[in-house]
Scaffold this motif. Structure first.
Motif, mmCIF file in Angstrom:
data_model
loop_
_atom_site.group_PDB
_atom_site.id
_atom_site.type_symbol
_atom_site.label_atom_id
_atom_site.label_comp_id
_atom_site.label_asym_id
_atom_site.label_seq_id
_atom_site.Cartn_x
_atom_site.Cartn_y
_atom_site.Cartn_z
ATOM 1 N N GLY A 61 10.588 0.546 1.085
ATOM 2 C CA GLY A 61 9.884 1.979 1.098
ATOM 3 C C GLY A 61 10.686 2.942 1.614
ATOM 4 O O GLY A 61 10.109 4.261 1.400
ATOM 5 N N ASP A 62 11.708 2.878 2.293
ATOM 6 C CA ASP A 62 12.637 3.790 2.929
ATOM 7 C C ASP A 62 13.187 4.732 2.136
ATOM 8 O O ASP A 62 13.107 5.966 2.605
ATOM 9 C CB ASP A 62 13.524 3.227 4.106
ATOM 10 C CG ASP A 62 12.813 2.647 5.460
ATOM 11 O OD1 ASP A 62 11.520 3.159 5.615
ATOM 12 O OD2 ASP A 62 13.384 1.846 5.988
ATOM 13 N N CYS A 63 13.702 4.288 1.066
ATOM 14 C CA CYS A 63 14.513 5.242 0.344
ATOM 15 C C CYS A 63 14.522 4.826 -1.223
ATOM 16 O O CYS A 63 13.978 3.844 -1.503
ATOM 17 C CB CYS A 63 16.109 4.778 0.859
ATOM 18 S SG CYS A 63 16.838 3.347 0.313
ATOM 19 N N HIS A 64 15.106 5.669 -2.009
ATOM 20 C CA HIS A 64 15.431 5.474 -3.423
ATOM 21 C C HIS A 64 16.912 4.967 -3.625
ATOM 22 O O HIS A 64 17.546 5.485 -2.834
ATOM 23 C CB HIS A 64 15.366 6.913 -4.345
ATOM 24 C CG HIS A 64 13.727 7.065 -4.631
ATOM 25 N ND1 HIS A 64 13.343 8.343 -4.935
ATOM 26 C CD2 HIS A 64 12.789 6.212 -4.507
ATOM 27 C CE1 HIS A 64 12.187 8.236 -4.925
ATOM 28 N NE2 HIS A 64 11.716 7.027 -5.014
ATOM 29 N N THR A 65 17.014 3.842 -4.279
ATOM 30 C CA THR A 65 18.439 3.264 -4.310
ATOM 31 C C THR A 65 18.789 3.420 -5.893
ATOM 32 O O THR A 65 18.116 2.938 -6.613
ATOM 33 C CB THR A 65 18.395 1.801 -3.988
ATOM 34 O OG1 THR A 65 18.123 1.702 -2.641
ATOM 35 C CG2 THR A 65 19.758 1.375 -4.062
ATOM 36 N N GLY A 98 0.731 -1.308 0.017
ATOM 37 C CA GLY A 98 -0.080 0.093 0.069
ATOM 38 C C GLY A 98 0.714 1.300 0.007
ATOM 39 O O GLY A 98 0.420 2.286 0.409
ATOM 40 N N MET A 99 2.118 1.299 -0.602
ATOM 41 C CA MET A 99 3.117 2.434 -0.580
ATOM 42 C C MET A 99 2.797 3.208 -1.728
ATOM 43 O O MET A 99 2.390 2.422 -2.793
ATOM 44 C CB MET A 99 4.439 1.883 -0.346
ATOM 45 C CG MET A 99 4.678 1.329 0.889
ATOM 46 S SD MET A 99 6.533 0.808 0.924
ATOM 47 C CE MET A 99 6.619 -0.274 2.265
ATOM 48 N N ASP A 100 3.208 4.169 -1.700
ATOM 49 C CA ASP A 100 3.349 4.891 -3.062
ATOM 50 C C ASP A 100 4.934 5.050 -3.472
ATOM 51 O O ASP A 100 5.889 4.546 -2.543
ATOM 52 C CB ASP A 100 3.053 6.440 -3.264
ATOM 53 C CG ASP A 100 3.317 7.216 -2.101
ATOM 54 O OD1 ASP A 100 4.391 7.138 -1.889
ATOM 55 O OD2 ASP A 100 2.516 8.309 -2.187
ATOM 56 N N ALA A 101 5.327 5.599 -4.594
ATOM 57 C CA ALA A 101 6.776 5.892 -4.792
ATOM 58 C C ALA A 101 7.767 6.686 -3.765
ATOM 59 O O ALA A 101 8.934 6.784 -3.967
ATOM 60 C CB ALA A 101 7.000 6.166 -6.367
#
Length: 187
Positions: free
Chosen positions: A74-78, A44-47
């Protein structure tokens, strides 16, 4: 679930996976995905990353970034590439990450014993001789990881496309101890 692509008695149970044992690695990965998907539920997360951070790191298979940094889905962009070097494409990804998806911090991670330390720009000439066309990209090889982290931090901090350049920090990950060593900018 194992993070390894190596099949184990527990992780590979589908007939398709066993039929391709010893076959193409992609077939094994697809079979492993089928098992993953059976237990998957939409989180249920978004980007937008929860911690509003983008991590730029080397693509080296020895770096398990989420484990090393205590991150969850969902914590970070990698963003990963050879060497973890800040290239035009990394700036592109960081720009989208910040301007469209709300990140505010950038963490840069190089590592000890990197393969880029054994390459030179001669690699491009070798490719040109082999295939008849010179790559348009630079190899971005380096001999000093600390200095390359400083250069990458500078590239992020001076990019006109990035909105948030005040929280940019760089590190070298030691592949033998698992520890990060912070690299500070030269003033």
């Amino acid at each position: 679930m194992s993070t390894s692509a190596r099949p184990s008695a527990k992780s590979v149970t589908s007939p398709a996976a066993t039929a391709h044992e010893g076959g193409q690695v992609t077939d094994r990965l697809v079979a492993l995905n089928a098992g993953y998907a059976k237990e998957f539920s939409d989180p249920g997360m978004d980007a937008r990353p929860v911690l509003q951070v983008a991590v730029v790191a080397c693509m080296d298979a020895r770096l398990d970034l989420h484990a090393a940094l205590g991150l969850e889905l969902g914590d970070c962009h990698t963003i990963r590439n050879a060497g973890g070097v800040v290239t035009d494409d990394v700036i592109r990804s960081l720009t989208i990450s910040q301007r469209a998806l709300g990140t505010r911090s950038v963490v840069l991670i190089h590592h000890t014993n990197c393969g880029l330390e054994s390459l030179t720009e001669d690699f491009r000439q070798e490719l040109e001789r082999e295939v008849g066309q010179r790559p348009v990209w630079a190899v971005e090889a380096y001999s000093d990881a600390d200095q390359d982290v400083r250069q990458s931090m500078q590239r992020v901090r001076t990019s006109p496309f990035l909105l948030h350049t005040d929280d940019v920090r760089g590190f070298v990950f030691d592949v033998t101890t698992g520890l990060l060593r912070e690299i500070h900018s030269v003033s």
